[in-house]
Each structure stands twice: as structure tokens, then as C-alpha cells.
Design a protein around this motif. Sequence first.
Motif, mmCIF file in Angstrom:
data_model
loop_
_atom_site.group_PDB
_atom_site.id
_atom_site.type_symbol
_atom_site.label_atom_id
_atom_site.label_comp_id
_atom_site.label_asym_id
_atom_site.label_seq_id
_atom_site.Cartn_x
_atom_site.Cartn_y
_atom_site.Cartn_z
ATOM 1 N N ALA A 75 -11.511 -4.800 10.974
ATOM 2 C CA ALA A 75 -12.169 -3.767 10.184
ATOM 3 C C ALA A 75 -11.481 -3.691 8.831
ATOM 4 O O ALA A 75 -10.321 -4.066 8.682
ATOM 5 N N MET A 76 -12.214 -3.235 7.848
ATOM 6 C CA MET A 76 -11.667 -3.057 6.506
ATOM 7 C C MET A 76 -10.478 -2.095 6.592
ATOM 8 O O MET A 76 -10.598 -0.982 7.092
ATOM 9 N N PRO A 77 -9.299 -2.518 6.145
ATOM 10 C CA PRO A 77 -8.147 -1.636 6.279
ATOM 11 C C PRO A 77 -8.292 -0.396 5.388
ATOM 12 O O PRO A 77 -8.977 -0.436 4.369
ATOM 13 N N ASP A 78 -7.642 0.653 5.790
ATOM 14 C CA ASP A 78 -7.801 1.875 4.987
ATOM 15 C C ASP A 78 -6.860 1.848 3.786
ATOM 16 O O ASP A 78 -5.988 0.990 3.666
ATOM 17 N N HIS A 79 -7.064 2.795 2.915
ATOM 18 C CA HIS A 79 -6.322 2.803 1.661
ATOM 19 C C HIS A 79 -4.818 2.890 1.879
ATOM 20 O O HIS A 79 -4.039 2.256 1.157
ATOM 21 N N ALA A 80 -4.438 3.655 2.862
ATOM 22 C CA ALA A 80 -3.002 3.808 3.115
ATOM 23 C C ALA A 80 -2.394 2.488 3.566
ATOM 24 O O ALA A 80 -1.327 2.078 3.089
ATOM 25 N N ALA A 81 -3.088 1.817 4.451
ATOM 26 C CA ALA A 81 -2.571 0.532 4.938
ATOM 27 C C ALA A 81 -2.460 -0.462 3.784
ATOM 28 O O ALA A 81 -1.483 -1.213 3.674
ATOM 29 N N LEU A 82 -3.467 -0.481 2.939
ATOM 30 C CA LEU A 82 -3.419 -1.399 1.792
ATOM 31 C C LEU A 82 -2.240 -1.049 0.886
ATOM 32 O O LEU A 82 -1.500 -1.929 0.430
ATOM 33 N N TYR A 83 -2.091 0.221 0.629
ATOM 34 C CA TYR A 83 -1.001 0.625 -0.267
ATOM 35 C C TYR A 83 0.360 0.259 0.321
ATOM 36 O O TYR A 83 1.257 -0.198 -0.376
ATOM 37 N N ARG A 84 0.473 0.472 1.627
ATOM 38 C CA ARG A 84 1.730 0.128 2.275
ATOM 39 C C ARG A 84 2.077 -1.351 2.048
ATOM 40 O O ARG A 84 3.212 -1.706 1.743
ATOM 41 N N ALA A 90 -4.091 5.757 -6.954
ATOM 42 C CA ALA A 90 -5.076 6.794 -7.259
ATOM 43 C C ALA A 90 -5.956 7.137 -6.053
ATOM 44 O O ALA A 90 -6.554 8.211 -5.980
ATOM 45 N N GLN A 91 -6.014 6.217 -5.103
ATOM 46 C CA GLN A 91 -6.849 6.445 -3.920
ATOM 47 C C GLN A 91 -6.182 7.335 -2.869
ATOM 48 O O GLN A 91 -6.814 7.697 -1.877
ATOM 49 N N LEU A 92 -4.896 7.611 -3.085
ATOM 50 C CA LEU A 92 -4.151 8.347 -2.057
ATOM 51 C C LEU A 92 -3.614 9.656 -2.618
ATOM 52 O O LEU A 92 -3.233 9.702 -3.794
ATOM 53 N N PRO A 93 -3.518 10.679 -1.792
ATOM 54 C CA PRO A 93 -2.802 11.881 -2.205
ATOM 55 C C PRO A 93 -1.345 11.511 -2.498
ATOM 56 O O PRO A 93 -0.775 10.642 -1.801
ATOM 57 N N ALA A 94 -0.767 12.152 -3.506
ATOM 58 C CA ALA A 94 0.597 11.808 -3.924
ATOM 59 C C ALA A 94 1.568 11.897 -2.754
ATOM 60 O O ALA A 94 2.460 11.054 -2.593
ATOM 61 N N SER A 95 1.387 12.864 -1.910
ATOM 62 C CA SER A 95 2.339 13.053 -0.817
ATOM 63 C C SER A 95 2.278 11.887 0.153
ATOM 64 O O SER A 95 3.296 11.377 0.623
ATOM 65 N N GLU A 96 1.072 11.443 0.439
ATOM 66 C CA GLU A 96 0.934 10.312 1.360
ATOM 67 C C GLU A 96 1.571 9.063 0.752
ATOM 68 O O GLU A 96 2.281 8.309 1.422
ATOM 69 N N ARG A 97 1.306 8.874 -0.520
ATOM 70 C CA ARG A 97 1.873 7.733 -1.220
ATOM 71 C C ARG A 97 3.409 7.767 -1.143
ATOM 72 O O ARG A 97 4.058 6.780 -0.813
ATOM 73 N N GLN A 98 3.949 8.960 -1.439
ATOM 74 C CA GLN A 98 5.411 9.077 -1.430
ATOM 75 C C GLN A 98 6.000 8.846 -0.048
ATOM 76 O O GLN A 98 7.058 8.229 0.097
ATOM 77 N N ALA A 99 5.285 9.286 0.950
ATOM 78 C CA ALA A 99 5.758 9.075 2.323
ATOM 79 C C ALA A 99 5.800 7.583 2.633
ATOM 80 O O ALA A 99 6.787 7.070 3.192
ATOM 81 N N ILE A 100 4.737 6.904 2.280
ATOM 82 C CA ILE A 100 4.710 5.452 2.501
ATOM 83 C C ILE A 100 5.867 4.793 1.764
ATOM 84 O O ILE A 100 6.608 3.973 2.315
ATOM 85 N N GLU A 101 6.024 5.184 0.521
ATOM 86 C CA GLU A 101 7.066 4.540 -0.289
ATOM 87 C C GLU A 101 8.442 4.739 0.322
ATOM 88 O O GLU A 101 9.242 3.795 0.397
ATOM 89 N N SER A 102 8.695 5.946 0.795
ATOM 90 C CA SER A 102 10.063 6.123 1.299
ATOM 91 C C SER A 102 10.248 5.406 2.635
ATOM 92 O O SER A 102 11.319 4.850 2.899
#
Lengths: 307, 307, 338, 338
Positions: free
Chosen positions: A3-12, A265-277
Motif C-alpha cells: 500500500a502507498m506508505p503514509d506521510h509519516a513513514a515517508l518522512y521517517r 509540510a505534510q506532517l504536524p510539527a510535533s509528529e515530525r519532531q517525534a520522528i526526528e528524535s
Amino acid sequence: MRAMPDHAALYRQLYTIRRFEETVLDAFPKGAFYGTTHTYIGQEANAVGVLAHLNEGDIVFSNHRCHGHFIAYGGDLRALFAELMGKATGVCGGLGGSQHLHWKDFYSNGVLGSTAPIAVGTALAEKQKGSDAITVLFLGDGALGEGTVYESLNIASLWNAPILFVVENNHIAQTTPTELALAGSLAARFAAFGIPVVEMDSNDVAKISSAAQHELAELRATRTPRALVLNTTRFGPHSKGDDTRDPAYIEELRTRLDPLTLHAAQLPASERQAIESEVDTAVAAAYAQAEADPPPPANHLAKVAPP
Amino acid sequence: MRAMPDHAALYRQLYTIRRFEETVLDAFPKGAFYGTTHTYIGQEANAVGVLAHLNEGDIVFSNHRCHGHFIAYGGDLRALFAELMGKATGVCGGLGGSQHLHWKDFYSNGVLGSTAPIAVGTALAEKQKGSDAITVLFLGDGALGEGTVYESLNIASLWNAPILFVVENNHIAQTTPTELALAGSLAARFAAFGIPVVEMDSNDVAKISSAAQHELAELRATRTPRALVLNTTRFGPHSKGDDTRDPAYIEELRTRLDPLTLHAAQLPASERQAIESEVDTAVAAAYAQAEADPPPPANHLAKVAPP
Amino acid sequence: MTSVLESLNRGLHAAFAQDGRVYLIGEDLLDPYGGAFKVSRGLSSQYPQRVWTSPVSEAAIAGVGAGMALRGLRPVVELMFGDFSTLVADQLINSITKFPAMFNGAASVPLVIRTPMGGRRGYGPTHSQTLEKLYLGIPGLRVLAPNTLSDPGELLRRAILEQDDPVFFIENKVLYPKPVLDAEALADFEIQIADGDFAPTHTLRLKGAPAPQLTLTAYGYMAELAREALTRLAFEHELFCELVVPTQLAPLPAAGSLEPSLAASLAQSGRLLTIEEGTFSLGWGAEQLARAAQQFGSRLLAARRVAAAEAPIPAARTLEEAALPSVEDILTAAREMV
Amino acid sequence: MTSVLESLNRGLHAAFAQDGRVYLIGEDLLDPYGGAFKVSRGLSSQYPQRVWTSPVSEAAIAGVGAGMALRGLRPVVELMFGDFSTLVADQLINSITKFPAMFNGAASVPLVIRTPMGGRRGYGPTHSQTLEKLYLGIPGLRVLAPNTLSDPGELLRRAILEQDDPVFFIENKVLYPKPVLDAEALADFEIQIADGDFAPTHTLRLKGAPAPQLTLTAYGYMAELAREALTRLAFEHELFCELVVPTQLAPLPAAGSLEPSLAASLAQSGRLLTIEEGTFSLGWGAEQLARAAQQFGSRLLAARRVAAAEAPIPAARTLEEAALPSVEDILTAAREMV
Ligand SMILES: Cc1ncc(C[n+]2csc(CCOP(=O)(O)OP(=O)(O)O)c2C)c(N)n1
Ligand SMILES: Cc1ncc(C[n+]2csc(CCOP(=O)(O)OP(=O)(O)O)c2C)c(N)n1
Ligand SMILES: [Mg+2]
Ligand SMILES: [Mg+2]
């Protein structure tokens, strides 16, 4: 097909590649690695977008700039660090180093263009074997200088090899701008051999992913070759500290076209930051593990290549 | 540039090549020659039509099927027979044989495609030297399988080499029909590298000559590469007695497309016959002379390649 | 002192200055980069018309160079890594070296192909090889390898300007930063230089040493290791050697005989140890041993080769070191021979 | 008797019949042509799905074969002339033979590349060469050359089906029409065959001959000339030789030692003469002489090589004959050695 991966998975994935490569560039001058390396910073959306649509058993052929491909393919970070450090736990036990990787159905080699016929051969083999596997071959714009690439396009087209040719045109080969190395039209070169080609101008992983999804679906349906030309950007040096371009130009590219910024831009900042850390921690841990890993045994070469 | 040659002169050349090649094919089984040969029967209009527009000093690169090119270039019949016979008076003193000729600015070699970059290099050299010379490179359709050809197209285009690529597409390579060897479009392969290309379907020397005249005039004016794809016919075997095609098919080709018949219509029968009998005599005399010529001295190799 | 890299760069500049027929073709040649190993630095700024940075097309640039050479120019082709000389093999074997003889002496191809070879940089299996052995037995090809004992740039300059036959010019990567040695640096050695030829052969022995018991021979960077080994063998093991260092690897003398300096040394020592960075079989050393066996018969008391392992060169530092010849390997082999 | 050509053709047919993973790729393979030298005849009719006639793209077909082999098939690639193996050099050196070791033993490339080599057909400088010497020193490559003493087709069949490492299979053109020899044809000789390995080495001497004064060694077609020379040396010159004929040219035994049959013969004769059709320098013979010199030291009384002239092979018959080794050349060299 996955399945098409979601935005979070792609960002990760984008961020993992970025952190990995930044770690490499940071650590190199400190003597952590030996040899050379070619980092993928700026091109992350290509590997992530294309390889998101692979199935188990699909084959990937990569080049000198292979870390991003390897990570997006699912390769282990510690094993990759270890390979660059020449450790026993490396992807190839330290024999290959940065440009020569093989794990599962992933292969890379450092001689530009040389992978093209081999990749075609793997695609034809799987077709003969009756498997559904297809092959994805990554080439840089510079590799299109090599004659074997055209021999391979011709054969792939004649013999209907299920292969996707992905050209990552970062507009430069080592220090040579594409205008000095490629006459005519890059896309037309595929068309001339009867290979359908799609060209994209984007570092947006979502766009690349959906184009790749479409191309791979067609490829799986027809089991004939296709090509995807991805116009992209290299933000880092060719290998280490050998960038001859104007830093202001690169800064401008980064501001405008960073695949991480574009996708963030596709992710809420908090989600992005969580992934990053999370990723920061994982990359650091992988690095530390690799650093603690033992070197290969002295007689290791004789074991794989008996004298 | 030379004036457009008249019909009689063109016919004389076509017929000379034909008689030469027929003599070769007749004499081979009798043991007159050693090794192998590739005759030009059916393709005469290409060499004659294109090379009619060369100037003194222009360069020609030819391939394994080089007798016709050599004769149309102005090469000596006796020297060519002698080369095939391995005589001291041969074009290359017997060292080269049928496929490896060099005389004045004419060169041929037997490795398909290998001539392409070298021909480009000669064109660039003349341009650098400030001479007006241009290069004509003859390739068969089969040679387009070779990667070096594409490397050379790219470089010729990038560096503006004054070279005319002439593809003689006789629709077969040894025994392999073009459909089994060339995917996509032959002409598009040149266009993809930014090289203007003209394609022709004709064995009529007058048409080929006028197309070549136009292309060469453009090339001389712009001093940039161009390509001419000549769709043509091979009436003879690939080398000797190795034709796998249906004889009826070849007979049909001959009836419809023989360049000699096509051009003979331009001349009164008496003039044609006069030319033919003159050429018959000249070819026979050249053959007889070559036959009487001495072999190379035993130490000849050591003289050109000192041990 | 001048480094080998500086010397080569000067040699190229001198050739360009001296003769307008000299051109340079290769990948990533333009300043400020000046080629991956910087040997070509400055040329594109000073001679923009004669330095052509190319696509990644090794076979074609060799062929283009050949075509230019056929037509009277004096081109130099730079291959970024010697490992890619494999892509040039057909041009080299079936065209470049064939033309002069097969065209009955009526064509010449004064082309120089230069390239770095060698490991010890961690570049891994496809960027670390010493492949010149593939080209040493090609008729019509002159193969040259500079070292620190004489001026590498001058060797290159003369190869470009004075040789009418094709030249394959091998530069060991590790040699680039090394100094070209002056008399002072070589003060410990008694040195003979064979004839005034532009590709000299040096014979070294320690000053005041007794007659040699063993002849070492090596070229390029391996001559550095061999020189160190020679000194250590004398001081640590009282084993006295002579070291013969050629700069011309091919062609060798006709009729299968040894290079005269090597024959002269061997006539004294009766023992031959060759040291090369290429893999063992069918290498440069094999040819030296074969010629020694033919020329000396039973007077050849002992013969050995030190060479790289018959395997790809690993990327990992420890494995790479083990795969390539070292001073220790030379010491061990030498001591076993005497 | 079966010819070498028939035997090879049968070997291919047997491999195809036995294992559905066998494929053949090459130029002009389709029946009725069956490849330029007809070795592949009949295969395309019988196995149309597994015989792929290709464009004129030597590098790519080698690479395609490599990719197929990587993925578990057992492809055979036919190069029309061995002279064009130069176009395959990069695939062979930097990919095909590198993968198994550089990928840490996790990949194998069971690919057979077959090709005719050799002259004496008047094909001229680019279609007559014996170039396998270029490939004998490549780590990871097995090089095989059949001869008339054992079954060429069986050697080929087993190379295809049983070898997991890449194989370069050399067929001398002039050998094709020669008969594979049976016991009767070899009745004059006492023959030893070294071990049961699938790539045998034969040692021949005339029945009843005294201990050998000279060891000849040759492979492929040269073994025919050597056998004739051996007989003539005995009958015309009372010079008694032993002839050692390997079918595996590479790899050779580790640590630089000789193939055991050759060492055994040399231990008796003390004199070694190698005969090869390739050009002289850096050839197969050089490696044999080098190993002999290392292994035998001063017990190697004499060593020589007969090989082709170091020049392009001329097209003219008289010049070609002079350039290539002949029985007379062997007789002359042998007589000078004893
Ligand atoms: C056959 C070959 N020639 C030269 C090189 C040296 N080299 C390594 S990367 C590179 C530039 C490649 O450019 P491109 O294909 O555009 O990939 P990018 O580095 O831009 O990702 C060159 C010339 C090589 N590895 N292989
Ligand atoms: C590199 C190379 N591969 C294979 C050959 C063998 N060969 C000689 S001619 C030929 C066919 C050539 O076909 P084409 O280029 O169409 O020319 P034509 O013979 O039709 O004039 C082949 C395969 C060769 N000479 N060189
Ligand atoms: Mg690029
Ligand atoms: Mg054709």
C-alpha cells in the motif's frame, strides 16, 4: 504491491537517510571511516519514493551513491556504518566498503554503467523463472556517458525485461555539469530505444512516489521496461569536501528544494519532531554499535577468496 | 566541393565495385584468396553516392564491408586484390587483409563500432588544425548494437565534430534481421543525441548522391555532426556462402532494387555497355597483375613491428 | 622537495607550453578541480582550447585521442582510475596498438593514456587495483611507470612529445605525495643509471656494501618499499641486496632477454626477488622470472615474487593491508631465499 | 571419430537437456546458422526459449549473462571471436569475477563465456588473436581450454553444470575439425592423467622411451604441434621429451607452485619448454617458467618459451605462418636446450 506508505513513514525514511549521511560526513574528517564515500543528501525523495513500491523479492541495482538506496530498501543502519568502517559486521564484512553492497536482492557497484546489463539480466532471469520480481536500476546522469547503458536499453527493450531504469539527474557528475556531458535530450535516449519514459522535476517524495507507483504498476502489468527520469539536486559534495559549485547556489537549492522541508509540510510539527528524535537516537545507536564492532578476522579474505 | 558527377561516372563506379566483388566471390572458392571477405554487392549506391562529394583530404572510416567504400574513395583495384591475396603490393602490404585497410585518408577496421570514437577524433583533430577536412564514418545496422557508438554520438554532438555518420541499414547483420537486433527507431537514436538525421529508402545513386551532397554541404557550413540513414539491400552472402535467407527473397530484391539496374536507366545502352566492357577489362587486368605480384618478404612483419 | 604530483603537473604544463599539438582529454579536468587526483590542475585555465573535460565515456575518449593522434596531434587521455582501463581494452588492443603495424607502417598513434593505479586508500575492489599487467604483453604498447628516483614529469613530458608509439603511463596513487628524491635523500646509496635513454633504469646498493647476494626489482611505488627493505635487510639481517628499478615496463628487450641492468645484477647475485602491487599470476614479476630462467638457467639459484593476494582488494583497512605487499613480505621472502 | 566441434556441440546439447537453467546468449545463434563456428547448432531449434540471439553488444551480453547467473540460472555466453573479449574486459574484471568475493561470499556467478581464439585462418589482425593470457591472472576466474586428448564437450558440459564460479572457455578455431583422439590414435604414447578432476592434465611420452631430457608443455591446439614435435624429436634427433597438457589454465595451484604433473615431469627432465599461440610477453608460458624457477631454483637447467611474434597477426598466409609458432620452432628451441 505494498500500500502507498503514509506521510509519516515517508518522512521517517527521508530523515533517516539524511541523518545517516550527515553522520558520515561529520565523522569522516575525524578518521572514523577509511576510503571514500558519496552521500545522498538532497536526493532522498528519489530512493524513498521509488522503493516504497517494491515487493519482497524485487531487485535493486545501485551505484556509488548507494547509501540512500540501501536504507530505503530496508538495509540495516548499523551494518552500513560498519561496512564504511571496515568492520566484520558490515553489509559485506568490510570487503566492499561504501560503494559495493549486497544484501538480499540489493546490489551496488562502483563502475558507472557496468550495472546496466547485469540488472537487465536479473530482470530477465526472474521472468524466465516465472517469478513476479522486477528490477529497479538507479543511474546518475553521468553514467549515461557509458556505452553499456545503451547496449542494455536496446536489449531490455528487445527482450522485454521487466526493469525500471531510474535516472537521478542531479545536474552534475562529480564536478561536471550535465550540459558539458550530455548532448540532446536525456529522456529521448530512452524513447529512441522504444522504452516509455516519464520525466519529473520534483524533490517532493509524494509526487515521486505516485509517479513511481504508476510506472511500476504498468511495468508489472506489461512486464516490459520503463524509465523514470528524476530531475533532482545534490546538496553535498561529490564525495567529501570536493564541491566546486558556488555555496550560495547550493544554499539557494536547499532553501527551495530540500525534500525534507517539502515533505515536512505534510506532517504536524510535533509528529515530525517525534520522528526526528527517534531517528536521531536510532542513527546514533547504530553508529555506536558499529564503532564497537570488531574488525574482520585477519584471514577473512582468504575465506571468501581461497588462494 | 567537387561538382556533382555525371551519370556515366556514377555508373562506372557502381559497376567497378560490382565487378570487383563478383570477381572476389568467383575466385575465392578457387583458392585465390586466404581468409575471409565481405562483399558490397547491392549496396554500391551508398559508397558511390556519398563519397562523390568528398574533397581532397576528407577522411573516411569504413568497416568490415569496405571494398566498395575503398573503390569509391578512389582506391586502386590491383592493390585491393593484392591485399586480399596477401601480396607485397597490397594496400597494406598483406598485413591487413580484407577488413583492415589504410590508404591516404581512408581507414577501416574489423571490430564493429570501434571506429566510431576514432573517426570522431579525426574530425575534431582536423577542426583544431584549422583544416577544412571532414570525416565520413560508415556503420552497418548491426554495429549500432555497440555501446561505443553512443558514447561517440554524444561526444561528437557535444564537441561539434565535423563528421557524417552514415548507417547502411541492409536490414541484416551477418544472419540476424534488424528486428531482432534493434529496438525502437534507428533514426531517433541520432536525434536523441542532438544530431540531425536524414533517412532514405533508396538504392538510386542519384538520389543518395543528392541527399549526401546536401548533408555534406550543411556539415561543411556548420562544422557540426549529421547522420544519414540509408536503407539498402545486401544481395550477397554475409561473407562467403553463408546466406541463410530465402534465395527467392533475394532474387526479388535484386529485381526490384539493384542499384546498377536503377541507374542504368539514366544512360543510353551503348554507353552503358562501353563502360561495362572497359571496366571488365580493367578489373581483369588488376586481378591478373595482383596475381602475378610477389608475396611480401618473409621478414616484412619484423620491419613494421620490430621485435 | 618536489612531490611526484607536482612533478607530473609540471611535466604536463611543460608539454603544453612546448607544443601546440598537445591536448588533454578526461573526466572532471576543469579548474579548480583539475582532475580527480589534481595532476591536471591549472591546464584548463591556461589552455582552455586544448583541455577537454569529457562525459564518463572511457572507451570513447581513448578512441577520440587515437583519432587525434592519427591525424598528427599529441593527445593525452586521463583515465580517472586505472581500474577503468578495462573499458579501454578494446580500443587499446584492437585499434590503438594495431594501427601502426597493420597499416603497414603508414600510420602512427602518438597517444599517451595516463592513469593512477594502486590501493592503500581504502577505495575498495573497483578503485584500488594495479591492472597494468594486462597491458604489458600487448605488442606495440610502451608502458611507463615513474618513481621517485628520477623526474616523473620529465618522463611524462618526453613520452608526450617524443614518442610516436602509444604510451600507457601508470601513476601509483600513493606515490603522488611522495618527494622526488634528490642526491641528499639518496646519500646512502651507490646508484647506477642505465644509459641516457629517457626511460631510465636505476640500480641501487648501499654504499660500501659487499657484493649483492640477492637482486630485488620493483617499479613505481613498490620501489619505495623495496628500498626500505633493502636497507633493513642489510642492517637487521646482514643480507646485502641490489635493487633494480625500471621506468619502462614494456616493451622489454627482444628475444626474451632481461633488461640489461637486471641481468647485470643477477649475474652477480644469482637470486631474484620481484615486488609488484598487482595480483600474483601472469604479472610483471612472472615475466622477469621467466626471462631470468631462460637467460641464466641453472645459474639462477633462487627466484621469488612478492605480489598482491589473488583476490579483490578489500575496502577495510586491515584486510586491504593484508592483501597488498608490504615491507615485511619482502623481508620474509628475501630471508627465505638466501 | 568425433570432431572437437561435434563434441562441443554435444556437450552443449547435453547441458541443455540435463538442466532447464541453462541458457545460451550470443550473436547469430539461430539455426540453420547456429553461431559463426556452428558450435551452437541445433540448440535454437530444440530450445527456442532458452537460446537468445543477440545484438552485436558483447559487453551487454556478458553482463546479462552475469545477471542471470546471479539469480540462479546457468547461462552460457558465446563471443563470436575471442578478439572481442576485450569488449567484455570490464564486465569480467570489475563485476563478474568481483561479485563472489566482494559481496562477502553471498553471491555466485555460475557463468560460462565461451569463445574461439587463434589464427591460421587468414582472418587478419583483429580476428586471429590468442588473447586468453589477459584473463589468466584475474582472481576468481577459471579458464579452461579443451584439447583432443579428452572429451571437449564433457569438459564444457561440466563447466556449465558443475562450476559455481565464472568460467572462460577457450576454443582454438583450428581445433574444431580435429578428431577427439581415441586409444588407437594415441597408441604410440604412454599417458598419465592427473587425478579424477573434471579438468584433466595429460602427460604423454613415447612408449618405451628413456627418461625425458626435456618437458614440453602446451594446451589447446598447441598441444597438437607439441605432440608432433615430441615424436619428431625422438625419431629424428634422439631427443626424448615428455609433454604435459593441462585443460585448466587458471587458477593455478596456490603459493606459486606448478601444476603437479608439470612439476613431476620437470623433476625428471630439469628442462622446460612452453608452447603457446599468444604473443610472447606476459603469457601463459611466462607464468609456467616463473613457477618453475621458484620451485626448482638451480635444478631448472634450461627454460624457454615458443610463442607468437610480438606483433599483430598478419592476414597474408606467409606472414601469418611466420608470426605463429610452428613445429619447426619447437624443434629448434628444443634442440638448443639440450
Ligand atoms: C566507469 C567509471 N568512470 C568514472 C568513475 C568515477 N566517478 C565516480 S562517480 C562519478 C560521477 C557520477 O555522476 P552521476 O552518474 O551523475 O552520479 P552522481 O555522482 O551525480 O550521483 C564519476 C565520474 C566511475 N566510478 N566509473
Ligand atoms: C565487435 C564485433 N562483434 C562481432 C563481429 C562479427 N561480425 C562481423 S560483421 C557482423 C555483422 C555486421 O552487421 P552490420 O553492422 O549490419 O554490417 P553488414 O555486415 O550488414 O554490412 C558481425 C556480427 C565483429 N566484427 N565485431
Ligand atoms: Mg549526477
Ligand atoms: Mg547490416
